[in-house]
Design an enzyme around this catalytic site. Structure first.
Site, PDB file in Angstrom:
ATOM      1  CD  GLU A  76      40.719   2.643 -62.654  1.00  0.00           C
ATOM      2  OE1 GLU A  76      41.902   2.909 -62.890  1.00  0.00           O
ATOM      3  OE2 GLU A  76      40.210   2.738 -61.522  1.00  0.00           O
ATOM      4  CG  ASP A  77      37.260  -0.548 -64.712  1.00  0.00           C
ATOM      5  OD1 ASP A  77      37.791  -0.234 -63.625  1.00  0.00           O
ATOM      6  OD2 ASP A  77      36.357   0.103 -65.251  1.00  0.00           O
TER       7      ASP A  77
END
Ligand code: MN
Length: 715
Positions: A76-77
């Site tokens: 996700e990041d």
């Protein structure tokens, strides 16, 4: 921050056979990916995944879960991808991380409780593997523990979400301690005054009554020892949030709230549980209606315990839970117990539920499918399997019943989208409309102007909403077409007896046939509910053609010179009842065309070749072949039903040819031998009414006749 070695040591405590290299590799990879990122508190970001992993070691979870925790924010990041995680750590872990990422991306649209319930369901349905939820819950727990670093409005939003979604979820999974802590952390943010006032009351109470917990605990141990039971007894004040909730529910003040203390009696055997219950009930008075035996009837998540509430001489009530050590372990870890390790092997706790069985028990009512076995084999979570949750391209959640197709989805969004639907993309890939949607897929509907609902859609759609809208649209479209066809039929029927189908005549026919108006008459005529003959007869009883007046085929066409042969043009296949024209061909007799045949354009400039022709009146034998172009659904038995329908109308299928086989549709050409236009119409209407027929058209083939006529024109 905890070092890699420390984390591995935590795991090794309960699982000596842990794959230390794997955890160490995940630790290094995660730290590298999150390099340069920081939390709101200012700490390096990677402290968070490590803390989440540490929380999960408390539940003694397996290596895959610990590694997933370390990597849970990478896809996700960071620049990490699914394939990279897969390449380094395998598909199982990549899927788990991907599952956590998907849950992270879900946004709670509104804070309404009803929505929250849906969201919880979605959450469960989305997680094919329960470990995904375990990681997500630990993630949330750590975020709540460190929430003070966030801005106040963000704190409130997270706390509310935790209260509505995550805490009940933890409870449902049987992780009582986590539920309690999540609730308490949220309560601190949402109602700090409420919490403080309850804490203050505790202190006052303690000053007044002394150490109640200690006193009751010793009393209980004493009573149990008297009957020879060696048990551990733990007492605690209930959590501020659960007290506050009770006050809200019962609308009473703290002073009148009696059972604010809870006690747990942990025995060695199940028999001792009941013996302990007897001893406690002998010493204190049982409060009626508060006894529950979850040992003989465990909860579906594996929870076993005896619950009772007793009151002392002072009237103060205390709640008592009695269970064995093994039962207690399950009560604390819930379904997570399945993945727990004890001394290097998966725990053999007889009360730990198999997550697959647990899920199955929750879904039993929805399940009846033959994939039940497979479902039990794979530890997959398909809770709420009667529902499917999909996403719009914007990420909104659309809830559909199981088995729903992109068409249902389209109608769910808006009737207009459904009606104009020409295709669908699922996760970016074009799929047929009959594709069954699965949980978590993102769906995009392709629409086109001019598209209208098709009859076959009725078989594709599963939801009532879509079916109703499709039926309504088909009815409207049919009405229009029937009226048009009816008008055409009336015109030719009256013409065949030398009369005109004026409005006046049609109204007269309508009133004689006891129909509302001419429009209704035309619609009935068009839908073959009424025969053209009956309409003509209603107005001109004497002129109507007689059934018995059999006309010889030779004499079927009027206007030919004596001995002149004729042939029906293959391009337009005119039928008795339709207006026709003859074109002479040297040495070949006369070709009979429909007056509107496109092939006539080729001989437009040769008026001497044109002959005025009429069909003979009366009944014709069923020998006039017409080609129909049909598109039908590929369901079994459709073709059979179509043949039956045609046979029932006394028409004969003389040829049948498939021209296109798509997975969902067949297109076929069908030659049908008919008496006249009315007969054709009755066949077409019947086909139209069949829900598996998507379209039926009369086939016009101007090219078929053109060479002959063009050759003639060139002479
Ligand atoms: Mn996280």
């Amino acid at each position: 921050m905890i070092a890699a070695e420390d984390l591995i040591a935590l795991v090794r405590n309960y699982n000596p056979r842990t794959n230390a290299d794997l955890i160490s590799a995940a630790f290094d990879y995660g730290r590298e990916m999150h390099e340069g990122q920081f939390r709101k508190s200012g700490e390096p970001y990677f402290t968070h995944p490590v803390a989440v992993a540490a929380i999960l070691t408390e539940q003694q979870l397996d290596d895959a879960t610990i590694v997933t925790a370390l990597l849970h924010d990478t896809i996700e990041d960071t620049r990490s991808t699914y394939s990279e995680v897969q390449a380094r750590f395998g598909t199982e872990i990549a899927d788990l991380v991907d599952g956590v990422t998907k849950l992270t991306n879900l946004q709670l649209a509104s804070s309404e409780t009803k929505q929250a319930e849906n969201f919880r369901k979605l959450f469960m349905a989305m997680s094919r593997d329960l470990r995904v939820i375990l990681v997500k819950l630990a993630d949330r727990l750590h975020n709540m523990r460190t929430i003070r670093a966030m801005k106040p409005d963000k704190q409130v939003q997270k706390a509310r979400e935790t209260m509505e979604i995550y805490a009940p979820l933890a409870g449902r999974m049987g992780m009582q301690w986590m539920r309690d802590e999540l609730e308490d952390l949220s309560f601190r943010v949402l109602n700090p005054e409420g919490r403080t006032s309850i804490m203050r009351r505790f202190i006052t109470l303690q000053k007044e009554a002394g150490d109640v917990i200690h006193r009751i605990t010793s009393d209980m141990i004493h009573e149990l020892e008297k009957v020879g039971i060696e048990a551990e007894v733990f007492g605690r004040a209930k959590k501020p949030y659960s007290i506050w909730r009770k006050m809200q529910e019962k609308q009473i003040g703290f002073s009148r709230l009696s059972d604010i203390y809870g006690f747990r009696v942990i025995t060695r055997t199940e028999a001792e549980c009941y013996a302990a219950l007897g001893a406690i009930h002998q010493r204190w008075r049982a409060v009626p209606g508060r006894f529950k035996d979850y040992i003989s009837q465990p909860k579906s998540n594996g929870y076993r315990s005896i619950h009772t509430t007793v009151s002392g001489r002072d009237g103060k009530r205390v709640e008592v839970q009695i269970r064995t050590r093994q039962m207690h372990d399950v009560a604390e870890t819930g379904v997570a117990a399945h993945w727990s390790y004890r001394d290097g092997v998966r725990s053999e706790n007889p009360f730990a539920v198999d997550p697959a069985k647990w899920i199955a028990s929750l879904t039993e009512q929805f399940d009846g499918e033959d994939d039940h076995h497979e479902f039990m084999e794979a530890v997959k979570l398909e809770m709420y399997s009667d529902q499917v949750f999909c996403f719009t391209p914007k990420g909104d959640v659309v809830k559909l019943p199981k088995g729903a197709t992109p068409l249902d989805y389209a109608y769910q969004i808006h009737t207009r989208i459904g009606s104009a639907c020409v295709g669908a993309k699922v996760d970016g890939i074009r799929v047929p409309l009959w594709t069954r949607l699965k949980n978590g897929q993102s769906v995009e509907i392709i629409t086109a102007e001019g598209q209208t609902p098709q009859a076959t859609w009725l078989d594709i759609a599963r939801t009532g909403k879509a079916k109703t809208a499709i039926r309504r649209a088909l009815r409207e479209a049919n009405k229009e077409r029937y009226a048009r066809l009816g008008h055409e039929l009336a015109r030719s029927a009256f013409e065949s007896v030398g009369k005109k189908a004026t409005d006046k005549v049609l109204e007269k026919a309508a009133s004689r046939l006891r129909l509302e108006d001419a429009e209704t008459l035309l619609a009935r005529l068009g839908s073959a509910e009424l025969s053209a003959r009956a309409v003509v007869e209603a107005v001109y009883p004497d002129l109507a053609p007689r059934d018995t007046a059999e006309v010889e085929l030779k004499r079927a066409v009027l206007g030919l010179a004596h001995g002149q042969g004729f042939e029906r043009a293959r391009c337009c296949q005119p039928l008795p009842g339709e207006r026709i024209v003859g074109i002479t061909h040297r040495g070949q007799g006369v070709m009979v065309h429909a007056i509107d045949c496109a092939a006539l354009a080729a001989v437009e400039d040769q008026p001497d070749r044109w002959l005025d022709l009429h069909w003979a009146e009366g009944s014709h034998p069923p020998v006039y072949t017409v080609s129909l172009d049909l598109t039908i659904g590929n369901d079994a038995g459709v073709l059979g039903r179509i043949c039956t329908l045609i046979g029932e109308r006394k028409a004969n299928i003389s040829d049948l040819q498939f021209v296109d086989r798509k997975p969902d549709f067949y297109r076929l050409l069908m030659d049908v031998d008919l008496r006249n236009a009315e007969h054709l119409h009755s066949v077409v209407s019947a086909l139209d009414a069949e829900s598996n027929v998507a379209s039926v058209d009369r086939r016009r083939m101007p090219d078929l006749a053109a060479p002959d006529d063009t050759a003639a024109a060139a002479e």
